[in-house]
Scaffold this active site. Structure first.
Site, PDB file in Angstrom:
ATOM      1  N   LYS A  73       0.726  -1.287   0.021  1.00 38.76           N
ATOM      2  CA  LYS A  73       0.183   0.071  -0.012  1.00 38.76           C
ATOM      3  C   LYS A  73       0.613   1.400   0.044  1.00 38.76           C
ATOM      4  CE  LYS A  73       1.569   1.496   3.489  1.00 38.76           C
ATOM      5  NZ  LYS A  73       2.086   1.444   4.855  1.00 38.76           N
ATOM      6  N   ASN A 108      12.979 -13.422   0.514  1.00 34.81           N
ATOM      7  CA  ASN A 108      13.320 -12.071   0.589  1.00 34.81           C
ATOM      8  C   ASN A 108      14.238 -11.412   1.839  1.00 34.81           C
ATOM      9  OD1 ASN A 108      10.349 -11.930  -0.422  1.00 34.81           O
ATOM     10  ND2 ASN A 108      11.446 -10.843  -1.488  1.00 34.81           N
ATOM     11  N   ALA A 148      10.042  -0.521   3.808  1.00 33.74           N
ATOM     12  CA  ALA A 148      10.353   0.728   3.399  1.00 33.74           C
ATOM     13  C   ALA A 148       9.193   1.592   3.090  1.00 33.74           C
ATOM     14  CB  ALA A 148      11.036   0.334   1.675  1.00 33.74           C
ATOM     15  N   GLY A 149       8.198   1.456   4.018  1.00 33.38           N
ATOM     16  CA  GLY A 149       7.034   2.069   3.784  1.00 33.38           C
ATOM     17  C   GLY A 149       5.933   1.645   2.973  1.00 33.38           C
ATOM     18  N   SER A 156       4.890  -3.896   3.490  1.00 30.36           N
ATOM     19  CA  SER A 156       5.323  -5.158   3.395  1.00 30.36           C
ATOM     20  C   SER A 156       5.184  -6.046   4.562  1.00 30.36           C
ATOM     21  CB  SER A 156       6.965  -5.347   3.060  1.00 30.36           C
ATOM     22  OG  SER A 156       7.618  -5.292   4.558  1.00 30.36           O
ATOM     23  N   SER A 157       5.175  -5.514   5.707  1.00 28.71           N
ATOM     24  CA  SER A 157       4.632  -6.315   7.087  1.00 28.71           C
ATOM     25  C   SER A 157       3.167  -6.726   7.039  1.00 28.71           C
ATOM     26  CB  SER A 157       5.157  -5.346   8.261  1.00 28.71           C
ATOM     27  OG  SER A 157       4.338  -4.267   8.327  1.00 28.71           O
ATOM     28  N   GLU A 210       0.492  -7.847  12.725  1.00 33.02           N
ATOM     29  CA  GLU A 210       1.238  -6.503  12.802  1.00 33.02           C
ATOM     30  C   GLU A 210       1.343  -5.798  14.186  1.00 33.02           C
ATOM     31  OE1 GLU A 210       2.119  -5.456   9.813  1.00 33.02           O
ATOM     32  OE2 GLU A 210       0.871  -3.604   9.515  1.00 33.02           O
ATOM     33  N   ASP A 242      -2.834  -0.592   7.460  1.00 36.45           N
ATOM     34  CA  ASP A 242      -1.920  -1.303   6.486  1.00 36.45           C
ATOM     35  C   ASP A 242      -2.593  -2.697   6.150  1.00 36.45           C
ATOM     36  OD1 ASP A 242      -0.106   0.798   6.388  1.00 36.45           O
ATOM     37  OD2 ASP A 242       1.510  -0.276   7.166  1.00 36.45           O
TER      38      ASP A 242
HETATM   39  N1  ADP Z   1       8.500 -11.025   2.121  1.00 39.49           N
HETATM   40  C1  ADP Z   1       8.818 -10.945   3.599  1.00 39.49           C
HETATM   41  N2  ADP Z   1       9.362 -11.933   4.037  1.00 39.49           N
HETATM   42  C2  ADP Z   1       9.443 -12.056   5.463  1.00 39.49           C
HETATM   43  N3  ADP Z   1       9.296 -11.191   6.315  1.00 39.49           N
HETATM   44  C3  ADP Z   1       8.788  -9.788   5.814  1.00 39.49           C
HETATM   45  C4  ADP Z   1       8.666  -9.893   4.321  1.00 39.49           C
HETATM   46  N4  ADP Z   1       7.865  -8.549   4.145  1.00 39.49           N
HETATM   47  C5  ADP Z   1       7.999  -8.026   5.326  1.00 39.49           C
HETATM   48  N5  ADP Z   1       8.296  -8.726   6.444  1.00 39.49           N
HETATM   49  C6  ADP Z   1       8.416  -8.541   7.819  1.00 39.49           C
HETATM   50  O1  ADP Z   1       8.133  -7.199   7.966  1.00 39.49           O
HETATM   51  C7  ADP Z   1       9.079  -6.403   8.611  1.00 39.49           C
HETATM   52  C8  ADP Z   1       9.077  -4.902   7.980  1.00 39.49           C
HETATM   53  O2  ADP Z   1       8.022  -4.179   8.319  1.00 39.49           O
HETATM   54  P1  ADP Z   1       7.888  -2.584   8.581  1.00 39.49           P
HETATM   55  O3  ADP Z   1       9.022  -2.252   9.466  1.00 39.49           O
HETATM   56  O4  ADP Z   1       6.637  -2.372   8.971  1.00 39.49           O
HETATM   57  O5  ADP Z   1       7.933  -2.067   7.199  1.00 39.49           O
HETATM   58  P2  ADP Z   1       7.135  -2.073   5.921  1.00 39.49           P
HETATM   59  O6  ADP Z   1       5.643  -2.753   6.566  1.00 39.49           O
HETATM   60  O7  ADP Z   1       6.986  -0.350   5.751  1.00 39.49           O
HETATM   61  O8  ADP Z   1       7.791  -2.961   4.989  1.00 39.49           O
HETATM   62  C9  ADP Z   1      10.348  -7.091   8.158  1.00 39.49           C
HETATM   63  O9  ADP Z   1      11.320  -6.717   9.124  1.00 39.49           O
HETATM   64  C10 ADP Z   1      10.122  -8.483   8.293  1.00 39.49           C
HETATM   65  O10 ADP Z   1       9.994  -8.846   9.760  1.00 39.49           O
HETATM   66  C1  PMV Z   2       3.279   5.113  10.422  1.00 36.30           C
HETATM   67  C2  PMV Z   2       2.092   4.185  10.130  1.00 36.30           C
HETATM   68  O1  PMV Z   2       1.042   4.741   9.935  1.00 36.30           O
HETATM   69  C3  PMV Z   2       2.108   3.413   8.933  1.00 36.30           C
HETATM   70  C4  PMV Z   2       3.506   2.444   8.796  1.00 36.30           C
HETATM   71  O2  PMV Z   2       3.614   1.767   7.388  1.00 36.30           O
HETATM   72  P1  PMV Z   2       4.764   1.158   6.977  1.00 36.30           P
HETATM   73  O3  PMV Z   2       4.791  -0.212   7.968  1.00 36.30           O
HETATM   74  O4  PMV Z   2       6.067   2.083   7.241  1.00 36.30           O
HETATM   75  O5  PMV Z   2       4.691   0.426   5.538  1.00 36.30           O
HETATM   76  C5  PMV Z   2       1.761   3.096  11.191  1.00 36.30           C
HETATM   77  C6  PMV Z   2       0.401   2.413  11.132  1.00 36.30           C
HETATM   78  O6  PMV Z   2      -0.636   3.183  10.762  1.00 36.30           O
HETATM   79  O7  PMV Z   2       0.138   1.380  12.122  1.00 36.30           O
HETATM   80 MG    MG Z   3       4.896  -2.269   8.133  1.00 31.99          MG
END
Ligand code: ADP
Ligand code: PMV
Ligand code: MG
Length: 399
Positions: free
Chosen positions: A13, A55, A146-147, A150-151, A198, A209
């Site tokens: 997203k 990944n 990276a925002g 992905s989580s 999450e 998210d």
């Molecule tokens: N493809 C994937 N495989 C395994 N873990 C993942 C994957 N994508 C995300 N994650 C988990 O989600 C975490 C990243 O979440 P977060 O800090 O919220 O960043 P974002 O959601 O913005 O990418 C990673 O450190 C990992 O634990």
């Molecule tokens: C900063 C926040 O608003 C979004 C976080 O998104 P991401 O995990 O950085 O993709 C946190 C949340 O809404 O839970």
């Molecule tokens: Mg996240």
């Protein structure tokens, strides 16, 4: 126990407005991307639970007999959790932390992914007579941390895959369909479970998210209330990944500390972000009703600038994001960070009349800074289940 093999996916997203403020009960506007996370779950007979996460270079397995004792005395509360799934089971999480040696304060990428997986696996299968022998592989087109959510895409895939394999959600695929989505009630259940994941990865997520990862499309999110926005114009968005690593958990907790330290200063900032989201929503609705005008785009651009300043005030900016804003503004384009900030990704709004040469030169300068930059399409479908042969070849190769 018998489980069903399955293949699922969920989108990443972009948050247009309201990141961080949404954690504190304010409005956010978010949209799904065309970048997805895919999960393959296979039933096995080796008495092990295996997880392949290419990944993040993580390939692990556990004997079911080693995991089983973690559930001793937990079954009654798990039975309730399977139905309700509103709160994390702190006792199970504590046992898992002791079992894996993952500390409370850890934000390590692998540890968080493993903890979320094991928690969801044990909660979904723990209520059954015996744990299931399975291999779960997850592969994503999204950059990790990276925002771009992905989580959440990871957690939605885990929830959808495990609930489906356990038979808690139905199999929505008919013989004629290559892909399908679940009923509204089942999607709500997937979303609730993904929110648990999450919580493990983020600490204190708003839920926006996982809502986008589950439902897809353009959403307004406010205090747990999800409203799909059907009347929005087609927007062109340039995504830039500064590749500066950061952790959502750390950034979200930093904003909370700032609010606690300076409530009188920070609360008006959150109110203003709320107003930015609401004004943006009104503008998008008008654009869709009357047709977009130059004045509408001017408003959207000003809102982007205002919000980016607010996010800097919250302490989630980064010099790499300042560089993105400066380079794009030199060509009349407006950018802000998206997601948790502190590095990671930013979005740049492209006007319909923006010349291709302007976009090309912006992209070239951003790439020269070491950033990844691409125009993305938005509004992709939410969580889906697939037949094996209908998955993209690349996905089958990776998981
Ligand atoms: N493809 C994937 N495989 C395994 N873990 C993942 C994957 N994508 C995300 N994650 C988990 O989600 C975490 C990243 O979440 P977060 O800090 O919220 O960043 P974002 O959601 O913005 O990418 C990673 O450190 C990992 O634990
Ligand atoms: C900063 C926040 O608003 C979004 C976080 O998104 P991401 O995990 O950085 O993709 C946190 C949340 O809404 O839970
Ligand atoms: Mg996240």
């Amino acid at each position: 126990m018998h489980t069903r093999d399955c293949y699922v996916s969920a989108p990443g997203k972009a948050i247009l407005h309201g990141e961080h403020a949404v954690v504190h009960g304010k409005v956010a506007l978010a949209v799904s991307l065309n970048l997805r996370t895919y999960l393959r779950l296979q039933s096995t007979s080796n008495g092990k639970v295996c997880i392949n996460l290419p990944n993040i270079d993580t390939f692990l397995s556990w004997e079911i007999t080693a995991l089983q004792p973690l559930l001793d005395g937990c079954r009654d509360c798990l039975a309730k959790h399977v139905v309700l799934k509103q709160e994390l089971d702190d006792d199970l999480l504590k046992r898992l932390r002791a079992f894996t040696g993952i500390a409370d304060a850890s934000t390590d990428t692998r540890s968080m992914a493993v903890l979320a997986f094991l928690y969801m696996y044990l909660s979904v299968f723990g209520e059954a007579k015996s744990l299931a022998s399975i291999t779960v592989s997850v592969w994503s087109e999204l950059p990790t941390g990276a925002g771009l959510g992905s989580s959440a895409a990871y957690n939605v895939c885990l929830a959808a895959g495990l609930l489906s394999a356990r038979g808690i959600t139905s199999s929505p695929l008919t013989p004629q369909q290559d892909s399908a989505r679940w009923s509204k009630e089942e999607m709500e259940q997937i979303n609730r479970w993904a929110f648990m994941g999450e919580k493990i990865i983020h600490g204190n997520p708003s839920g926006v998210d996982n809502a986008v990862g589950t439902w897809g499309c353009f959403l307004r999110y406010h205090d747990g209330k999800i409203t799909p926005l059907d009347r929005v114009p087609v927007l062109r968005i340039l995504l830039t990944n500064t590749k500066v690593p950061r952790s959502t958990k750390v950034l979200v907790s930093g904003v909370k500390d700032k609010i606690n330290k300076f409530p009188a200063v920070m609360k008006p900032v959150l109110e203003s972000v709320d107003a930015v989201s609401c004004t943006c929503e009104q503008t998008l609705t008008e654009m869709s009703a009357r047709g977009p005008s130059a004045e509408h785009y001017n408003i959207l651009e000003e809102l982007i600038d205002i919000n980016q300043h607010h996010l800097n005030v919250m302490g989630v900016g980064h010099s790499s994001l300042d560089t993105l804003c400066k380079i794009s503004l030199a060509r009349g384009l407006h950018s802000k960070l998206t997601g948790a900030g502190g590095g990671g990704c930013g979005i740049t709004l492209l006007r319909p009349e923006t010349d291709a040469s302007v976009i090309q030169s912006t992209v070239a300068e951003l790439q020269a800074c070491g950033f990844d930059c691409w125009e993305t399409s938005i509004g992709g479908p939410g969580a889906q289940k697939y037949k094996k042969w209908s998955l993209p070849k690349q996905v089958l190769k990776c998981c």
